[in-house]
Design a protein around this motif. Structure first.
Motif, PDB file in Angstrom:
ATOM      1  N   VAL A   1       1.049  -1.191   0.031  1.00 14.81           N
ATOM      2  CA  VAL A   1       0.145  -0.015   0.151  1.00 14.81           C
ATOM      3  C   VAL A   1       1.019   1.382   0.057  1.00 14.81           C
ATOM      4  O   VAL A   1       0.514   2.243  -0.730  1.00 14.81           O
ATOM      5  CB  VAL A   1      -0.843   0.042   1.316  1.00 14.81           C
ATOM      6  CG1 VAL A   1      -1.672   1.394   1.409  1.00 14.81           C
ATOM      7  CG2 VAL A   1      -2.051  -1.060   0.981  1.00 14.81           C
ATOM      8  N   VAL A   2       1.900   1.476   0.733  1.00 16.56           N
ATOM      9  CA  VAL A   2       2.892   2.366   0.871  1.00 16.56           C
ATOM     10  C   VAL A   2       3.986   2.631  -0.097  1.00 16.56           C
ATOM     11  O   VAL A   2       4.745   3.410  -0.146  1.00 16.56           O
ATOM     12  CB  VAL A   2       3.100   2.536   2.277  1.00 16.56           C
ATOM     13  CG1 VAL A   2       2.288   2.817   3.306  1.00 16.56           C
ATOM     14  CG2 VAL A   2       4.421   1.510   2.635  1.00 16.56           C
ATOM     15  N   SER A   3       3.920   1.466  -0.964  1.00 13.51           N
ATOM     16  CA  SER A   3       5.086   1.408  -1.788  1.00 13.51           C
ATOM     17  C   SER A   3       4.946   2.564  -3.069  1.00 13.51           C
ATOM     18  O   SER A   3       3.753   2.948  -3.167  1.00 13.51           O
ATOM     19  CB  SER A   3       5.190   0.230  -2.578  1.00 13.51           C
ATOM     20  OG  SER A   3       4.146  -0.279  -3.107  1.00 13.51           O
ATOM     21  N   PRO A   4       6.002   3.138  -3.991  1.00 14.18           N
ATOM     22  CA  PRO A   4       5.497   3.842  -5.012  1.00 14.18           C
ATOM     23  C   PRO A   4       4.752   3.036  -5.810  1.00 14.18           C
ATOM     24  O   PRO A   4       4.697   2.027  -6.353  1.00 14.18           O
ATOM     25  CB  PRO A   4       7.141   4.019  -5.707  1.00 14.18           C
ATOM     26  CG  PRO A   4       7.870   3.642  -4.452  1.00 14.18           C
ATOM     27  CD  PRO A   4       7.280   2.612  -3.609  1.00 14.18           C
TER      28      PRO A   4
ATOM     29  N   ARG B   1       1.324  -8.180  -5.671  1.00 19.58           N
ATOM     30  CA  ARG B   1       1.809  -7.314  -6.953  1.00 19.58           C
ATOM     31  C   ARG B   1       1.363  -8.209  -8.111  1.00 19.58           C
ATOM     32  O   ARG B   1       1.388  -7.225  -9.175  1.00 19.58           O
ATOM     33  CB  ARG B   1       3.497  -7.181  -6.665  1.00 19.58           C
ATOM     34  CG  ARG B   1       4.074  -6.227  -5.957  1.00 19.58           C
ATOM     35  CD  ARG B   1       5.406  -5.751  -5.808  1.00 19.58           C
ATOM     36  NE  ARG B   1       5.839  -4.816  -5.038  1.00 19.58           N
ATOM     37  CZ  ARG B   1       5.544  -3.598  -4.851  1.00 19.58           C
ATOM     38  NH1 ARG B   1       5.032  -3.069  -6.047  1.00 19.58           N
ATOM     39  NH2 ARG B   1       6.105  -2.626  -3.727  1.00 19.58           N
ATOM     40  N   GLU B   2       1.171  -9.505  -8.080  1.00 18.39           N
ATOM     41  CA  GLU B   2       0.666 -10.222  -9.106  1.00 18.39           C
ATOM     42  C   GLU B   2      -0.595  -9.759  -9.564  1.00 18.39           C
ATOM     43  O   GLU B   2      -1.216 -10.309 -10.743  1.00 18.39           O
ATOM     44  CB  GLU B   2       0.892 -11.572  -8.966  1.00 18.39           C
ATOM     45  CG  GLU B   2       2.192 -12.174  -8.810  1.00 18.39           C
ATOM     46  CD  GLU B   2       2.523 -13.694  -8.196  1.00 18.39           C
ATOM     47  OE1 GLU B   2       1.560 -14.279  -7.887  1.00 18.39           O
ATOM     48  OE2 GLU B   2       3.627 -13.943  -8.073  1.00 18.39           O
ATOM     49  N   VAL B   3      -1.661  -9.436  -8.766  1.00 20.15           N
ATOM     50  CA  VAL B   3      -2.863  -8.803  -9.112  1.00 20.15           C
ATOM     51  C   VAL B   3      -2.888  -7.746 -10.309  1.00 20.15           C
ATOM     52  O   VAL B   3      -2.046  -6.735 -10.147  1.00 20.15           O
ATOM     53  CB  VAL B   3      -3.473  -8.263  -7.851  1.00 20.15           C
ATOM     54  CG1 VAL B   3      -4.991  -7.702  -8.150  1.00 20.15           C
ATOM     55  CG2 VAL B   3      -3.507  -9.537  -6.869  1.00 20.15           C
TER      56      VAL B   3
ATOM     57  N   GLY C   1       1.553   2.594  -5.135  1.00 23.69           N
ATOM     58  CA  GLY C   1       0.604   1.821  -4.102  1.00 23.69           C
ATOM     59  C   GLY C   1      -0.737   2.610  -4.056  1.00 23.69           C
ATOM     60  O   GLY C   1      -0.911   3.730  -4.372  1.00 23.69           O
ATOM     61  N   LEU C   2      -1.585   1.953  -3.034  1.00 22.10           N
ATOM     62  CA  LEU C   2      -2.881   2.788  -3.129  1.00 22.10           C
ATOM     63  C   LEU C   2      -2.588   4.121  -2.211  1.00 22.10           C
ATOM     64  O   LEU C   2      -3.300   5.015  -2.253  1.00 22.10           O
ATOM     65  CB  LEU C   2      -3.743   1.776  -2.119  1.00 22.10           C
ATOM     66  CG  LEU C   2      -4.487   0.692  -2.748  1.00 22.10           C
ATOM     67  CD1 LEU C   2      -5.115  -0.197  -2.356  1.00 22.10           C
ATOM     68  CD2 LEU C   2      -5.024   1.002  -4.227  1.00 22.10           C
ATOM     69  N   ALA C   3      -1.588   4.080  -1.381  1.00 17.34           N
ATOM     70  CA  ALA C   3      -1.268   5.233  -0.322  1.00 17.34           C
ATOM     71  C   ALA C   3       0.238   5.362  -0.434  1.00 17.34           C
ATOM     72  O   ALA C   3       0.829   5.128   0.611  1.00 17.34           O
ATOM     73  CB  ALA C   3      -1.811   5.208   0.779  1.00 17.34           C
ATOM     74  N   PRO C   4       0.961   6.062  -1.330  1.00 13.53           N
ATOM     75  CA  PRO C   4       2.380   5.956  -1.594  1.00 13.53           C
ATOM     76  C   PRO C   4       2.836   6.900  -0.359  1.00 13.53           C
ATOM     77  O   PRO C   4       2.457   7.742  -0.002  1.00 13.53           O
ATOM     78  CB  PRO C   4       2.636   6.538  -2.963  1.00 13.53           C
ATOM     79  CG  PRO C   4       1.307   6.303  -3.738  1.00 13.53           C
ATOM     80  CD  PRO C   4       0.338   6.303  -2.523  1.00 13.53           C
ATOM     81  N   HIS C   5       3.929   6.371   0.419  1.00 12.90           N
ATOM     82  CA  HIS C   5       4.858   6.962   1.183  1.00 12.90           C
ATOM     83  C   HIS C   5       6.174   6.351   1.338  1.00 12.90           C
ATOM     84  O   HIS C   5       6.323   5.260   2.034  1.00 12.90           O
ATOM     85  CB  HIS C   5       3.913   6.813   2.740  1.00 12.90           C
ATOM     86  CG  HIS C   5       4.523   7.632   3.800  1.00 12.90           C
ATOM     87  ND1 HIS C   5       5.797   7.816   4.230  1.00 12.90           N
ATOM     88  CD2 HIS C   5       3.587   8.404   4.635  1.00 12.90           C
ATOM     89  CE1 HIS C   5       5.769   8.801   5.310  1.00 12.90           C
ATOM     90  NE2 HIS C   5       4.671   9.135   5.345  1.00 12.90           N
TER      91      HIS C   5
END
Length: 219
Positions: free
Chosen positions: A42-45, A115-117, A47-51
């Motif tokens: 989720v927080v990855s570049p 990540r495979e989704v 992702g749903l909420a990048p941080h």
């Protein structure tokens, strides 16, 4: 042969201890590893909420936990184990380092599975107004479920190996049995029997996990 049969009760108890350690650590690892894997994604570049900062810090902690040799982890977390369990010896004490070692291991596998989704499915859910937590709950996890189950299976097999290693420092289970009755008494036959039993346990867990993953993939 008679001497080996006389150790059957001890071998049965060691097997029970190993299964208890692995089962308990697996449940705790799943409870900690899957949410951590989701958070990593989720927080990855992208992702749903990048941080970026949170992702780097979490990634560093996860990679550190995965790279630390388990035998060193056993010693390093001994104060935590003593605080939580009251001792650093025995099968329940071994659950603490087993869980600490398994959580980052599983988290990274879960992140890879998510990540495979297909990104298009996530984008479609967001375009229909789904909240980020709903995307995780209704898209990411269901779509990646077979792969997540396979990741849990890999973790369980690794925990069997770790539990045997814990026997070297009094962690109980089949590892401790092999060392006390096999290695220290120069009984190669006992060591081989223990290894064979560990292989059976691993194969049963591996085959069961793979069968479940295939069944979920075909639904």
């Amino acid at each position: 042969m008679s001497e080996l049969l006389s150790l059957a009760p001890q071998l049965a108890e060691a097997t029970r201890e190993t299964l208890t350690m692995v089962a308990t650590a697996t449940v705790l690892a799943v409870l900690g590893g899957i949410p951590l894997g989701v958070l990593l994604l989720v927080v990855s570049p992208g992702g749903l909420a990048p941080h970026p900062l949170a992702h780097r810090l979490l990634g560093l902690l996860v990679d550190l936990g995965r790279s630390l040799p388990f035998i060193i982890l056993l010693v390093a977390v001994a104060p935590v184990t003593r605080l939580l369990v009251g001792t650093t010896i025995g099968s329940w004490a071994a659950v603490v380092p087993l869980t600490i070692g398994a959580v980052p291991f599983l988290a990274r596998l879960v992140e890879t599975s998510l990540r495979e989704v297909a990104p298009g499915k996530v984008a479609a859910a967001l375009s229909m107004g789904a909240r980020r937590r709903d995307v995780v709950r209704t898209v990411l996890l269901p779509e990646a479920l077979p792969s997540v189950v396979a990741s849990c299976t890999v973790t369980v097999v690794a925990l069997v190996s770790y539990s045997a290693m814990a026997g070297a420092v009094g962690g109980g289970g089949l590892g401790d049995f092999a060392i006390r009755y096999g290695y220290q008494q120069f009984r190669t036959d006992i060591t081989l029997v223990t290894v064979a039993l560990l292989l059976v346990v691993v194969q049963v867990l591996q085959q069961g996990g793979e069968a479940l993953a295939r069944r979920l993939a075909h639904r």
